[in-house]
Design an enzyme around this catalytic site. Structure first.
Site, PDB file in Angstrom:
ATOM      1  N   VAL A 117      -5.292   5.134  -7.400  1.00  0.00           N
ATOM      2  CA  VAL A 117      -5.323   3.858  -6.687  1.00  0.00           C
ATOM      3  C   VAL A 117      -5.403   4.284  -5.221  1.00  0.00           C
ATOM      4  O   VAL A 117      -4.416   4.706  -4.641  1.00  0.00           O
ATOM      5  CB  VAL A 117      -4.075   3.000  -6.985  1.00  0.00           C
ATOM      6  CG1 VAL A 117      -4.083   1.729  -6.143  1.00  0.00           C
ATOM      7  CG2 VAL A 117      -4.010   2.663  -8.473  1.00  0.00           C
ATOM      8  N   PRO A 118      -6.606   4.241  -4.648  1.00  0.00           N
ATOM      9  CA  PRO A 118      -6.902   4.984  -3.408  1.00  0.00           C
ATOM     10  C   PRO A 118      -6.355   4.385  -2.110  1.00  0.00           C
ATOM     11  O   PRO A 118      -7.099   3.958  -1.232  1.00  0.00           O
ATOM     12  CB  PRO A 118      -8.425   5.022  -3.407  1.00  0.00           C
ATOM     13  CG  PRO A 118      -8.817   3.762  -4.096  1.00  0.00           C
ATOM     14  CD  PRO A 118      -7.777   3.556  -5.171  1.00  0.00           C
ATOM     15  N   CYS A 119      -5.032   4.419  -1.973  1.00  0.00           N
ATOM     16  CA  CYS A 119      -4.422   3.923  -0.744  1.00  0.00           C
ATOM     17  C   CYS A 119      -4.807   4.789   0.459  1.00  0.00           C
ATOM     18  O   CYS A 119      -4.755   4.331   1.600  1.00  0.00           O
ATOM     19  CB  CYS A 119      -2.906   3.842  -0.884  1.00  0.00           C
ATOM     20  SG  CYS A 119      -2.112   5.361  -1.403  1.00  0.00           S
ATOM     21  N   HIS A 120      -5.257   6.010   0.200  1.00  0.00           N
ATOM     22  CA  HIS A 120      -5.686   6.889   1.305  1.00  0.00           C
ATOM     23  C   HIS A 120      -6.959   6.368   1.980  1.00  0.00           C
ATOM     24  O   HIS A 120      -7.278   6.779   3.081  1.00  0.00           O
ATOM     25  CB  HIS A 120      -5.890   8.332   0.809  1.00  0.00           C
ATOM     26  CG  HIS A 120      -6.936   8.475  -0.246  1.00  0.00           C
ATOM     27  ND1 HIS A 120      -6.686   8.227  -1.585  1.00  0.00           N
ATOM     28  CD2 HIS A 120      -8.236   8.845  -0.174  1.00  0.00           C
ATOM     29  CE1 HIS A 120      -7.786   8.440  -2.277  1.00  0.00           C
ATOM     30  NE2 HIS A 120      -8.748   8.810  -1.443  1.00  0.00           N
ATOM     31  N   ASN A 161       0.841  -1.194   0.000  1.00  0.00           N
ATOM     32  CA  ASN A 161       0.000   0.000   0.000  1.00  0.00           C
ATOM     33  C   ASN A 161       0.881   1.251   0.000  1.00  0.00           C
ATOM     34  O   ASN A 161       0.638   2.207  -0.735  1.00  0.00           O
ATOM     35  CB  ASN A 161      -0.918  -0.031   1.228  1.00  0.00           C
ATOM     36  CG  ASN A 161      -2.053   0.944   1.154  1.00  0.00           C
ATOM     37  OD1 ASN A 161      -2.769   0.990   0.171  1.00  0.00           O
ATOM     38  ND2 ASN A 161      -2.214   1.724   2.203  1.00  0.00           N
TER      39      ASN A 161
END
Length: 161
Positions: free
Chosen positions: A123-126, A114
């Site tokens: 790519v929504p690692c948040h 991540n």
């Protein structure tokens, strides 16, 4: 093999200067810099991605449909693909993400993958948080993670007391 056809652009966002790199195969890097020069002209190959990111920051877009081409190991690719399935405005814990990938013991490896996500926001690692709901680890800084989550879910429950 190095591809010399990659284009790079820098554009202003509410969170700093975004750096975007891509070619005809797709966007491979989107990162955030604290400061830097803004590109005078956006290369044609990057225009759609810049446009969609701008719309995202203006709350006019909740998903992205330009071609992605991130570089990473097979495991990292698997984690990043799972991140793409987290809906806009929702979060998932590292533990839940590990379960979803089929190995609860892989939580550290999942967290590491991540953290190596090269496609900031898209790519929504948040959207990955601690099991207790805390904001943990974000390469762009926890204040940016908080800002992004608030952008995606602006309705906060008001206290009754």
């Amino acid at each position: 093999m190095k591809n010399n056809d990659q284009s790079t652009a820098y554009f202003k966002t509410p969170l700093g200067i975004a750096k975007i790199i891509g070619d005809q195969k797709g966007i491979s890097v989107i990162s955030i810099l604290a400061e830097g020069e803004i590109s005078n002209e956006i290369p044609v190959i990057l225009k759609e991605a810049v446009s969609q990111l701008t719309d995202y920051f203006d709350s006019k877009r909740t998903n992205f449909d330009f071609k992605l081409n991130p570089k990473g190991t097979d495991f990292q690719q698997k984690v990043w693909k799972a991140l793409l399935e987290i809906p806009y405005g929702k979060t998932l814990s590292y533990m839940d993400l590990s379960k979803k990938l089929g190995d609860i013991k892989a939580i550290r490896a999942v967290a590491s993958a991540n953290g190596k996500n090269p496609l900031w926001i898209v790519v929504p690692c948040h959207r990955v948080i601690g099991s207790d709901g805390s904001l943990t680890g974000y390469a762009g800084g926890l204040w940016r993670k908080k800002w992004l989550l608030e952008l995606e879910n602006p309705t906060t429950q008001q206290s009754l007391f």
